[in-house]
Write a protein that holds these residues in place. Structure first.
Motif, PDB file in Angstrom:
ATOM      1  N   GLU A  96      -0.008 -15.895  11.438  1.00 17.04           N
ATOM      2  CA  GLU A  96      -0.982 -15.959  10.404  1.00 17.04           C
ATOM      3  C   GLU A  96      -2.375 -15.308  10.492  1.00 17.04           C
ATOM      4  OE1 GLU A  96      -0.858 -19.977  12.667  1.00 17.04           O
ATOM      5  OE2 GLU A  96       0.612 -18.535  11.902  1.00 17.04           O
ATOM      6  N   ASP A  97      -2.557 -14.700  12.009  1.00 19.77           N
ATOM      7  CA  ASP A  97      -3.726 -14.030  12.393  1.00 19.77           C
ATOM      8  C   ASP A  97      -3.345 -12.360  12.171  1.00 19.77           C
ATOM      9  OD1 ASP A  97      -4.980 -16.334  12.797  1.00 19.77           O
ATOM     10  OD2 ASP A  97      -4.495 -16.431  14.999  1.00 19.77           O
ATOM     11  N   ASP A  98      -2.007 -12.197  11.765  1.00 17.39           N
ATOM     12  CA  ASP A  98      -1.870 -10.695  11.915  1.00 17.39           C
ATOM     13  C   ASP A  98      -2.714 -10.087  11.003  1.00 17.39           C
ATOM     14  OD1 ASP A  98       0.178  -8.749  12.891  1.00 17.39           O
ATOM     15  OD2 ASP A  98       0.483  -8.456  10.607  1.00 17.39           O
ATOM     16  N   GLU A  99      -2.917 -10.403   9.728  1.00 13.97           N
ATOM     17  CA  GLU A  99      -3.643  -9.820   8.733  1.00 13.97           C
ATOM     18  C   GLU A  99      -5.022  -9.337   9.270  1.00 13.97           C
ATOM     19  OE1 GLU A  99      -5.269 -10.397   4.233  1.00 13.97           O
ATOM     20  OE2 GLU A  99      -3.413 -11.476   4.845  1.00 13.97           O
ATOM     21  N   MET A 100      -5.640 -10.559  10.052  1.00 13.45           N
ATOM     22  CA  MET A 100      -6.982 -10.069  10.334  1.00 13.45           C
ATOM     23  C   MET A 100      -7.012  -9.192  11.646  1.00 13.45           C
ATOM     24  SD  MET A 100      -9.352 -12.571  12.528  1.00 13.45           S
ATOM     25  CE  MET A 100      -8.087 -12.728  13.932  1.00 13.45           C
ATOM     26  N   LEU A 101      -5.965  -9.378  12.331  1.00 13.32           N
ATOM     27  CA  LEU A 101      -6.073  -8.303  13.590  1.00 13.32           C
ATOM     28  C   LEU A 101      -5.695  -6.866  13.122  1.00 13.32           C
ATOM     29  CD1 LEU A 101      -4.463 -10.790  16.082  1.00 13.32           C
ATOM     30  CD2 LEU A 101      -6.752  -9.808  16.220  1.00 13.32           C
ATOM     31  N   SER A 102      -4.773  -6.855  12.203  1.00 13.80           N
ATOM     32  CA  SER A 102      -4.341  -5.528  11.578  1.00 13.80           C
ATOM     33  C   SER A 102      -5.680  -4.879  10.805  1.00 13.80           C
ATOM     34  CB  SER A 102      -3.462  -5.804  10.561  1.00 13.80           C
ATOM     35  OG  SER A 102      -2.111  -6.068  11.348  1.00 13.80           O
ATOM     36  N   ALA A 103      -6.507  -5.692  10.214  1.00  7.53           N
ATOM     37  CA  ALA A 103      -7.584  -5.094   9.552  1.00  7.53           C
ATOM     38  C   ALA A 103      -8.692  -4.595  10.431  1.00  7.53           C
ATOM     39  CB  ALA A 103      -8.233  -6.288   8.540  1.00  7.53           C
ATOM     40  N   ILE A 104      -8.841  -5.279  11.612  1.00  6.86           N
ATOM     41  CA  ILE A 104      -9.541  -4.654  12.860  1.00  6.86           C
ATOM     42  C   ILE A 104      -9.208  -3.340  13.360  1.00  6.86           C
ATOM     43  CG2 ILE A 104     -10.413  -5.486  15.102  1.00  6.86           C
ATOM     44  CD1 ILE A 104     -10.503  -8.281  14.384  1.00  6.86           C
ATOM     45  N   ILE A 105      -7.844  -3.417  13.553  1.00  6.45           N
ATOM     46  CA  ILE A 105      -7.205  -2.166  13.997  1.00  6.45           C
ATOM     47  C   ILE A 105      -7.283  -0.910  13.107  1.00  6.45           C
ATOM     48  CG2 ILE A 105      -5.055  -0.846  14.590  1.00  6.45           C
ATOM     49  CD1 ILE A 105      -4.275  -3.740  15.668  1.00  6.45           C
ATOM     50  N   ALA A 106      -7.199  -1.339  12.044  1.00  6.81           N
ATOM     51  CA  ALA A 106      -7.519  -0.275  10.720  1.00  6.81           C
ATOM     52  C   ALA A 106      -8.994   0.109  10.755  1.00  6.81           C
ATOM     53  CB  ALA A 106      -7.120  -0.786   9.473  1.00  6.81           C
ATOM     54  N   GLU A 107      -9.766  -0.820  10.997  1.00  8.71           N
ATOM     55  CA  GLU A 107     -11.271  -0.135  11.002  1.00  8.71           C
ATOM     56  C   GLU A 107     -11.296   0.646  12.228  1.00  8.71           C
ATOM     57  OE1 GLU A 107     -15.053  -0.317   9.335  1.00  8.71           O
ATOM     58  OE2 GLU A 107     -13.232  -1.122   8.509  1.00  8.71           O
ATOM     59  N   GLU A 108     -10.795   0.389  13.400  1.00  9.95           N
ATOM     60  CA  GLU A 108     -11.235   1.199  14.709  1.00  9.95           C
ATOM     61  C   GLU A 108     -10.504   2.378  14.322  1.00  9.95           C
ATOM     62  OE1 GLU A 108     -13.443  -0.052  16.438  1.00  9.95           O
ATOM     63  OE2 GLU A 108     -13.592  -2.036  15.583  1.00  9.95           O
ATOM     64  N   LEU A 109      -9.423   2.541  13.747  1.00  8.60           N
ATOM     65  CA  LEU A 109      -8.674   4.021  13.464  1.00  8.60           C
ATOM     66  C   LEU A 109      -9.541   4.700  12.698  1.00  8.60           C
ATOM     67  CD1 LEU A 109      -6.209   5.705  13.651  1.00  8.60           C
ATOM     68  CD2 LEU A 109      -5.195   4.510  11.804  1.00  8.60           C
ATOM     69  N   GLY A 110     -10.314   4.112  11.555  1.00 13.11           N
ATOM     70  CA  GLY A 110     -11.135   4.961  10.689  1.00 13.11           C
ATOM     71  C   GLY A 110     -12.218   5.381  11.502  1.00 13.11           C
ATOM     72  N   HIS A 111     -12.901   4.819  12.406  1.00 15.17           N
ATOM     73  CA  HIS A 111     -13.829   5.103  13.485  1.00 15.17           C
ATOM     74  C   HIS A 111     -13.369   6.313  14.127  1.00 15.17           C
ATOM     75  CE1 HIS A 111     -16.356   1.188  13.544  1.00 15.17           C
ATOM     76  NE2 HIS A 111     -16.209   1.780  12.084  1.00 15.17           N
ATOM     77  N   LEU A 112     -12.199   6.329  14.707  1.00 13.65           N
ATOM     78  CA  LEU A 112     -11.453   7.263  15.397  1.00 13.65           C
ATOM     79  C   LEU A 112     -11.465   8.672  14.741  1.00 13.65           C
ATOM     80  CD1 LEU A 112     -10.241   8.019  18.065  1.00 13.65           C
ATOM     81  CD2 LEU A 112      -8.000   7.099  17.523  1.00 13.65           C
ATOM     82  N   ARG A 113     -10.847   8.584  13.480  1.00 17.76           N
ATOM     83  CA  ARG A 113     -10.943   9.701  12.580  1.00 17.76           C
ATOM     84  C   ARG A 113     -12.489  10.321  12.270  1.00 17.76           C
ATOM     85  NH1 ARG A 113      -6.328   6.785   8.860  1.00 17.76           N
ATOM     86  NH2 ARG A 113      -4.569   7.280  10.091  1.00 17.76           N
ATOM     87  N   GLN A 114     -13.114   9.464  12.070  1.00 10.70           N
ATOM     88  CA  GLN A 114     -14.571  10.094  11.740  1.00 10.70           C
ATOM     89  C   GLN A 114     -14.814  10.830  13.075  1.00 10.70           C
ATOM     90  OE1 GLN A 114     -16.661   6.356  10.700  1.00 10.70           O
ATOM     91  NE2 GLN A 114     -17.491   7.658   9.485  1.00 10.70           N
ATOM     92  N   LEU A 115     -14.857  10.383  14.194  1.00  5.11           N
ATOM     93  CA  LEU A 115     -15.226  10.881  15.541  1.00  5.11           C
ATOM     94  C   LEU A 115     -14.283  12.363  15.689  1.00  5.11           C
ATOM     95  CD1 LEU A 115     -15.446   7.798  17.544  1.00  5.11           C
ATOM     96  CD2 LEU A 115     -17.359   9.242  17.303  1.00  5.11           C
ATOM     97  N   ALA A 116     -12.987  12.131  15.524  1.00  2.10           N
ATOM     98  CA  ALA A 116     -12.182  13.342  15.658  1.00  2.10           C
ATOM     99  C   ALA A 116     -12.615  14.334  14.723  1.00  2.10           C
ATOM    100  CB  ALA A 116     -10.891  12.957  15.550  1.00  2.10           C
ATOM    101  N   ARG A 117     -13.045  14.284  13.552  1.00  2.00           N
ATOM    102  CA  ARG A 117     -13.430  15.134  12.381  1.00  2.00           C
ATOM    103  C   ARG A 117     -14.733  15.787  12.854  1.00  2.00           C
ATOM    104  NH1 ARG A 117     -11.837  12.054   8.496  1.00  2.00           N
ATOM    105  NH2 ARG A 117     -13.775  11.230   8.373  1.00  2.00           N
ATOM    106  N   ILE A 118     -15.628  15.200  13.371  1.00  2.00           N
ATOM    107  CA  ILE A 118     -16.979  15.738  13.694  1.00  2.00           C
ATOM    108  C   ILE A 118     -16.671  16.543  14.906  1.00  2.00           C
ATOM    109  CG2 ILE A 118     -19.167  15.149  14.996  1.00  2.00           C
ATOM    110  CD1 ILE A 118     -19.115  14.817  11.873  1.00  2.00           C
ATOM    111  N   LEU A 119     -15.833  16.113  16.110  1.00  2.00           N
ATOM    112  CA  LEU A 119     -15.728  16.647  17.195  1.00  2.00           C
ATOM    113  C   LEU A 119     -14.859  18.306  16.996  1.00  2.00           C
ATOM    114  CD1 LEU A 119     -15.535  16.903  20.415  1.00  2.00           C
ATOM    115  CD2 LEU A 119     -13.479  15.656  20.337  1.00  2.00           C
ATOM    116  N   ARG A 120     -13.914  18.168  15.939  1.00  2.00           N
ATOM    117  CA  ARG A 120     -12.990  19.258  15.650  1.00  2.00           C
ATOM    118  C   ARG A 120     -13.923  20.163  14.699  1.00  2.00           C
ATOM    119  NH1 ARG A 120      -9.768  17.252  11.723  1.00  2.00           N
ATOM    120  NH2 ARG A 120     -11.424  17.899  10.388  1.00  2.00           N
TER     121      ARG A 120
END
Length: 162
Positions: free
Chosen positions: A132-156
């Motif tokens: 029952e906690d999977d949805e919440m934790l998956s949303a957190i992971i997705a948000e962090e992935l979005g941050h990683l993509r932003q950072l990678a785009r700027i660095l690149r």
């Protein structure tokens, strides 16, 4: 098997967001490149928003039957070890890491490593949490992935990166 509660996960999420916000705020203040300054300022705001969201979720997280003392100690020891070995784990580590960044490129790389660590941390928590906690934790992971993509785009995309 010992199950992790959403309350446990959220308590650590709050610590991680605090360290991330301190790191991003400091780098935004000292960055010379406008794109980097804006990105880190935005990420600091996002971390603050996450902190508020996680605080609200923690207040509403369901109470579950308390595990035995031995199980509670196992959970706490494991979570603390995961947290302490993450890049931004440990109190005030975000600020200390920001002070160590020699330039904007190293700050971007450190931020990317932080976001990866955070994703791995929450992915591990997801394996220990009840379904029952999977949805919440998956949303957190997705948000962090979005941050990683932003950072990678700027660095690149920036020409000054060595």
């Amino acid at each position: 098997m010992v199950m992790l509660s959403a309350r446990d996960a959220l308590r650590y999420a709050l610590k991680i967001e605090t360290n991330g916000q301190a790191f991003y705020r400091y780098v935004a203040d000292v960055a010379q490149d406008g794109n980097v300054k804006m990105l880190f300022a935005d990420l600091a705001v996002q971390e603050a928003r996450h902190y508020r969201t996680f605080s609200k979720l923690l207040a509403k997280a369901p109470e579950r039957p308390e595990p035995s003392l031995q199980e509670r100690q196992q959970i706490e020891a494991y979570l603390q070890t995961l947290y302490e070995h993450a890049l931004f784990g440990g109190d005030d580590r975000g600020t200390a890491l920001a002070h160590q960044a020699d330039d904007e490129a190293s700050a971007l790389r450190a931020a990317m490593a932080f976001e990866k660590d955070t994703m791995l941390f929450f992915n591990e928590l997801r394996t220990l949490a009840p379904p029952e906690d999977d949805e919440m934790l998956s949303a957190i992971i997705a948000e962090e992935l979005g941050h990683l993509r932003q950072l990678a785009r700027i660095l690149r995309d920036l020409p000054w990166v060595p």
